[in-house]
Design a protein around this motif. Structure first.
Motif, mmCIF file in Angstrom:
data_model
loop_
_atom_site.group_PDB
_atom_site.id
_atom_site.type_symbol
_atom_site.label_atom_id
_atom_site.label_comp_id
_atom_site.label_asym_id
_atom_site.label_seq_id
_atom_site.Cartn_x
_atom_site.Cartn_y
_atom_site.Cartn_z
ATOM 1 N N SER A 96 -14.317 -4.139 2.878
ATOM 2 C CA SER A 96 -14.655 -4.084 1.449
ATOM 3 C C SER A 96 -15.817 -3.158 1.155
ATOM 4 O O SER A 96 -16.043 -2.790 -0.003
ATOM 5 C CB SER A 96 -14.973 -5.492 0.937
ATOM 6 N N TRP A 97 -16.564 -2.764 2.186
ATOM 7 C CA TRP A 97 -17.669 -1.836 1.971
ATOM 8 C C TRP A 97 -17.165 -0.420 1.694
ATOM 9 O O TRP A 97 -17.904 0.400 1.143
ATOM 10 C CB TRP A 97 -18.596 -1.829 3.179
ATOM 11 N N ALA A 146 -10.027 7.890 -5.286
ATOM 12 C CA ALA A 146 -9.206 6.747 -5.685
ATOM 13 C C ALA A 146 -7.714 7.032 -5.573
ATOM 14 O O ALA A 146 -6.940 6.143 -5.209
ATOM 15 C CB ALA A 146 -9.575 6.335 -7.106
ATOM 16 N N THR A 197 -15.346 2.288 -0.296
ATOM 17 C CA THR A 197 -14.920 2.470 -1.679
ATOM 18 C C THR A 197 -14.448 3.907 -1.894
ATOM 19 O O THR A 197 -14.863 4.821 -1.174
ATOM 20 C CB THR A 197 -16.062 2.156 -2.659
ATOM 21 N N TRP A 198 -13.591 4.061 -2.890
ATOM 22 C CA TRP A 198 -13.020 5.366 -3.209
ATOM 23 C C TRP A 198 -13.382 5.710 -4.651
ATOM 24 O O TRP A 198 -12.801 5.149 -5.594
ATOM 25 C CB TRP A 198 -11.499 5.321 -3.058
ATOM 26 N N PRO A 199 -14.335 6.595 -4.861
ATOM 27 C CA PRO A 199 -14.716 6.954 -6.237
ATOM 28 C C PRO A 199 -13.609 7.748 -6.917
ATOM 29 O O PRO A 199 -12.706 8.281 -6.275
ATOM 30 C CB PRO A 199 -15.966 7.807 -6.035
ATOM 31 N N THR A 217 -8.796 6.939 4.449
ATOM 32 C CA THR A 217 -10.248 6.891 4.611
ATOM 33 C C THR A 217 -10.684 7.859 5.703
ATOM 34 O O THR A 217 -10.177 7.791 6.827
ATOM 35 C CB THR A 217 -10.699 5.456 5.013
ATOM 36 N N ALA A 228 -6.519 6.367 -1.875
ATOM 37 C CA ALA A 228 -6.708 5.074 -1.218
ATOM 38 C C ALA A 228 -5.350 4.486 -0.792
ATOM 39 O O ALA A 228 -4.359 4.655 -1.487
ATOM 40 C CB ALA A 228 -7.421 4.120 -2.161
#
Length: 264
Positions: A255-256, A48, A258-260, A54, A51
């Motif tokens: 949108s697929w 996160a 994601t950043w944990p 990627t 971001a």
């Protein structure tokens, strides 16, 4: 029987010496295959706090069917040498099983001549380290796959995309031919795509933000584009069959991605 330096090197990475000497692995029970990624920040999982940066390895699962799991071990800042020296290749080899795949992409950090912990010379130590991945995977009954390093966003004054990896792609191509390893020529494909898109349009694929102009790392569109190259090359080289790949030309919404959280 004498043991060669290469056999000792492979055994030292967690591969049983008997397997390293024979180049084969004992048959085990059938299991869903895993595609392991060993590489650098261009492929790595981002969190996160990074971001929208990627890694292309984050987008690859959307292009592969679910029975083929992606285990992304790529880490920021690593070279083919430091990944081994830090025990990361050994960790991968301790988990890899017969039928799995080991996809290897390094060069960005191998090029750092001022850093002896990471630097490798293309036609000697770079190839020597890549052989550790190839032989280690084969000794475990897994299939090694080499991928030339994805290109940076670099253009000359006339707007031509300029290669940035020196002799490293050629050295990997030569090793792949020598060792009969499948080669994904991501460097050539990405250079061609950046040339097609041009200096301005390529900014949409890299981590350009209001505060940063990053010509090495990707945002979601760039990571998806490179992952698609990887998936198509896996098909072209017959490492994967058509049944293993999905959405080769289909849309993958940003949108697929994601950043944990880093501690998740």
């Amino acid at each position: 029987m004498s043991v060669t330096r290469r056999q000792v090197g492979i055994a030292g990475l967690g591969v049983p010496l008997a397997l390293a000497m024979t180049g084969t692995a004992q048959a085990g029970p059938r299991h869903p295959r895993t595609l392991y990624i060993a590489g650098d920040s261009t492929a790595a999982q981002k969190y996160a706090d990074a971001a929208p940066e990627t890694g292309w390895g984050m987008a690859l699962p959307f292009l592969l069917h679910r029975q083929l799991t992606v285990a992304n071990h790529a880490v920021n800042g690593r070279s083919s040498k430091s990944f081994v020296d830090e025990g990361r290749l050994g960790a991968v080899l301790s988990a890899i099983r017969p039928g799995d795949l080991l996809l290897v992409q390094f060069a960005h950090n191998d090029e750092k001549t001022a850093d002896p912990t990471r630097y490798t010379e293309p036609w000697s130590t770079y190839q020597d380290h890549l052989r550790l991945y190839v032989e280690g995977a084969r000794a475990r009954g897994a299939r090694p796959v080499l991928a030339t390093a994805v290109e940076r966003r670099r253009f000359d004054a006339d707007g031509r995309a300029v290669p940035s990896h020196g002799e490293y792609p050629a050295a990997m191509r030569a090793l792949a031919a020598e060792e009969r390893v499948a080669l994904l020529d991501v460097q050539a494909l990405s250079l061609a795509l950046w040339q097609e898109l041009g200096p301005e349009e390529t900014k949409r694929y890299f981590n350009w933000t209001a505060t940063e102009q990053d010509n090495t790392h990707f945002n979601p569109p760039g990571a998806i584009a490179v992952a698609r190259m990887v998936a198509r090359e896996l098909l072209r080289t017959r490492v994967l069959a058509p049944r293993d790949v999905r959405r080769p030309d289909g849309e993958i919404p940003e949108s697929w991605i994601t950043w944990p959280e880093a501690d998740a």
